[in-house]
Design a protein around this motif. Structure first.
Motif, mmCIF file in Angstrom:
data_model
loop_
_atom_site.group_PDB
_atom_site.id
_atom_site.type_symbol
_atom_site.label_atom_id
_atom_site.label_comp_id
_atom_site.label_asym_id
_atom_site.label_seq_id
_atom_site.Cartn_x
_atom_site.Cartn_y
_atom_site.Cartn_z
ATOM 1 N N LYS A 1 1.046 -1.214 0.045
ATOM 2 C CA LYS A 1 0.175 0.029 -0.194
ATOM 3 C C LYS A 1 1.422 1.508 -0.084
ATOM 4 C CE LYS A 1 -4.344 -2.296 1.968
ATOM 5 N NZ LYS A 1 -5.141 -1.831 3.332
ATOM 6 N N ALA A 2 2.571 0.850 0.734
ATOM 7 C CA ALA A 2 3.095 2.042 0.392
ATOM 8 C C ALA A 2 3.174 2.601 -1.061
ATOM 9 C CB ALA A 2 4.237 2.157 1.225
ATOM 10 N N THR A 3 4.412 3.827 -1.301
ATOM 11 C CA THR A 3 4.560 3.954 -2.304
ATOM 12 C C THR A 3 6.089 3.557 -2.294
ATOM 13 O OG1 THR A 3 2.404 5.479 -3.481
ATOM 14 C CG2 THR A 3 5.376 5.257 -4.024
ATOM 15 N N PRO A 4 6.861 2.442 -2.285
ATOM 16 C CA PRO A 4 8.253 2.560 -2.508
ATOM 17 C C PRO A 4 8.827 3.091 -3.389
ATOM 18 C CG PRO A 4 7.207 0.348 -3.176
ATOM 19 C CD PRO A 4 6.247 1.491 -3.928
ATOM 20 N N ASP B 1 6.683 1.692 -9.543
ATOM 21 C CA ASP B 1 5.142 2.544 -7.857
ATOM 22 C C ASP B 1 6.114 3.274 -7.194
ATOM 23 O OD1 ASP B 1 3.923 -0.174 -8.492
ATOM 24 O OD2 ASP B 1 5.674 -1.094 -7.993
ATOM 25 N N GLY B 2 7.171 3.852 -7.507
ATOM 26 C CA GLY B 2 7.389 5.149 -7.004
ATOM 27 C C GLY B 2 8.936 5.713 -7.256
ATOM 28 N N ASP B 3 9.488 6.029 -6.670
ATOM 29 C CA ASP B 3 11.057 7.575 -6.869
ATOM 30 C C ASP B 3 11.474 5.933 -7.173
ATOM 31 O OD1 ASP B 3 9.485 9.431 -6.767
ATOM 32 O OD2 ASP B 3 10.311 10.002 -4.903
ATOM 33 N N MET B 4 13.238 6.545 -7.809
ATOM 34 C CA MET B 4 14.056 5.734 -7.982
ATOM 35 C C MET B 4 15.542 6.678 -7.757
ATOM 36 S SD MET B 4 15.387 3.748 -11.710
ATOM 37 C CE MET B 4 14.358 2.476 -11.577
ATOM 38 N N THR B 5 16.108 6.549 -7.102
ATOM 39 C CA THR B 5 17.924 6.800 -7.229
ATOM 40 C C THR B 5 18.927 6.084 -7.656
ATOM 41 O OG1 THR B 5 16.888 8.022 -4.449
ATOM 42 C CG2 THR B 5 19.320 7.475 -4.905
ATOM 43 N N ILE B 6 19.573 6.289 -8.233
ATOM 44 C CA ILE B 6 20.699 5.678 -8.533
ATOM 45 C C ILE B 6 22.062 6.359 -8.186
ATOM 46 C CG2 ILE B 6 21.985 5.172 -10.694
ATOM 47 C CD1 ILE B 6 19.269 4.732 -11.140
ATOM 48 N N VAL B 7 23.172 5.313 -7.108
ATOM 49 C CA VAL B 7 23.750 5.784 -7.107
ATOM 50 C C VAL B 7 25.225 5.787 -7.804
ATOM 51 C CG1 VAL B 7 25.607 5.095 -4.838
ATOM 52 C CG2 VAL B 7 23.497 5.675 -4.787
ATOM 53 N N GLY B 8 25.479 6.387 -8.919
ATOM 54 C CA GLY B 8 26.096 6.013 -9.947
ATOM 55 C C GLY B 8 25.714 6.905 -11.180
ATOM 56 N N SER B 9 26.480 6.740 -12.073
ATOM 57 C CA SER B 9 25.462 7.000 -13.112
ATOM 58 C C SER B 9 25.030 6.620 -14.148
ATOM 59 C CB SER B 9 26.772 7.800 -14.020
ATOM 60 O OG SER B 9 28.516 8.550 -13.484
ATOM 61 N N VAL B 10 24.368 6.902 -15.081
ATOM 62 C CA VAL B 10 23.406 6.541 -15.968
ATOM 63 C C VAL B 10 24.061 6.627 -17.745
ATOM 64 C CG1 VAL B 10 21.375 6.415 -17.544
ATOM 65 C CG2 VAL B 10 21.731 6.600 -14.241
ATOM 66 N N ALA B 11 24.934 5.657 -18.674
ATOM 67 C CA ALA B 11 25.847 5.622 -19.659
ATOM 68 C C ALA B 11 24.903 6.271 -20.361
ATOM 69 C CB ALA B 11 26.551 4.359 -19.398
ATOM 70 N N SER B 12 25.906 6.564 -21.465
ATOM 71 C CA SER B 12 24.364 6.706 -22.724
ATOM 72 C C SER B 12 24.441 5.731 -23.395
ATOM 73 C CB SER B 12 26.044 7.330 -23.824
ATOM 74 O OG SER B 12 25.183 7.631 -24.947
ATOM 75 N N GLY B 13 23.225 5.646 -23.984
ATOM 76 C CA GLY B 13 22.369 4.145 -24.318
ATOM 77 C C GLY B 13 21.427 3.621 -23.296
ATOM 78 N N ALA B 14 21.860 3.734 -21.919
ATOM 79 C CA ALA B 14 20.453 3.676 -20.552
ATOM 80 C C ALA B 14 19.988 3.887 -20.262
ATOM 81 C CB ALA B 14 22.180 3.260 -19.801
ATOM 82 N N GLU B 15 18.662 3.296 -19.672
ATOM 83 C CA GLU B 15 17.523 4.468 -19.563
ATOM 84 C C GLU B 15 17.286 3.870 -18.083
ATOM 85 O OE1 GLU B 15 14.665 3.511 -22.593
ATOM 86 O OE2 GLU B 15 14.134 1.536 -21.350
#
Length: 243
Positions: free
Chosen positions: A133-136, A154-168
């Motif tokens: 029921k919570a928003t994880p 279902d909720g927020d996303m945190t990336i500890v690092g980089s998102v490379a070109s060609g990634a999503e």
């Protein structure tokens, strides 16, 4: 020798959900296809390996027009897996099957032309937890490599690092990238217009919130390489540097 009788195993069927891109064409189709071509021309892999649902709800067209549109998309390597909003009289065995009750989703990925082969062999990582029921929120404790796709509806996303070109990275809530954002970030994909995108170094190929997107060519060059937040005002994406 005794005969051994074996009973064949029953066919096993499972339900499963997948993320698809919904295209909503507009009349006249000729003009809409010109816009689609302009968008796709920015990368040879624009629709690569992406399942497509064609939403024709409210369009006054006949079966021949629908068939021609599907053929035109097929000629552009856009593979339509289903059609939404079409009258039953418009469909047939020569057209994709009808679909309905799809959840809202965000658009498009834009791999660079030189990365097309990488994305074709890409691994896809789907991140989601058990229903609650919570928003994880989730934390991805690794860089997102070229060709990877992280999806958390279902909720927020945190990336500890980089998102490379060609990634999503795709999230139903906001997206926080504690590194360089060089790939594609799509927030608010389940209809959350208040979602935001934050990153420490802005070099994105594409950003989107609640289905409204911008590609690299449309972004303010003064924000490149800076810490940035992006949000949605009405139907317009706004961005500003973080101090």
């Amino acid at each position: 020798m005794n005969d051994v009788l074996t009973q064949s195993r029953p066919i096993r069927l499972k339900g499963r959900s997948f993320l698809a891109l919904a295209l909503t064409p507009e009349l006249p189709f000729e003009d809409w296809l010109v816009q689609l071509d302009a968008l796709a021309s920015r990368s040879a892999g624009f629709f690569l390996r992406r399942p497509i649902v064609l939403d024709v709800q409210g369009l006054e067209i006949d079966r021949s027009q629908l068939r021609d549109l599907v053929n035109q998309l097929g000629a552009r390597n856009v593979r339509v897996m289903g059609i939404e909003g079409a009258r039953s009289s418009m469909l047939g065995p020569d057209l994709p099957p009808p679909m309905q009750d799809g959840r809202a989703a965000s658009d498009v990925e834009l791999p660079n032309g030189e990365e097309t082969e990488k994305v074709a062999a890409a691994e896809s990582v789907v991140v989601s937890g058990p229903p609650t029921k919570a928003t994880p929120s989730i934390v991805v404790n690794q860089p997102v490599r070229s060709g990877q796709s992280f999806f958390h509806p279902d909720g927020d996303m945190t990336i500890v690092g980089s998102v490379a070109s060609g990634a999503e990275v795709v999230s139903g809530g906001s997206i926080h990238v504690y590194g360089a954002l060089r790939g594609r970030a799509m927030a608010g994909t389940t209809g959350n217009a208040s979602a935001r995108i934050f990153c420490r170094k802005f070099e994105a190929e594409l950003i989107a919130i609640d289905g409204f997107y911008q590609t690299a060519e449309d972004m303010d060059p003064r924000l490149r390489g800076r810490a940035v937040q992006i949000w949605l005002e009405g139907e317009t994406l706004r961005a500003e540097a973080l101090s």
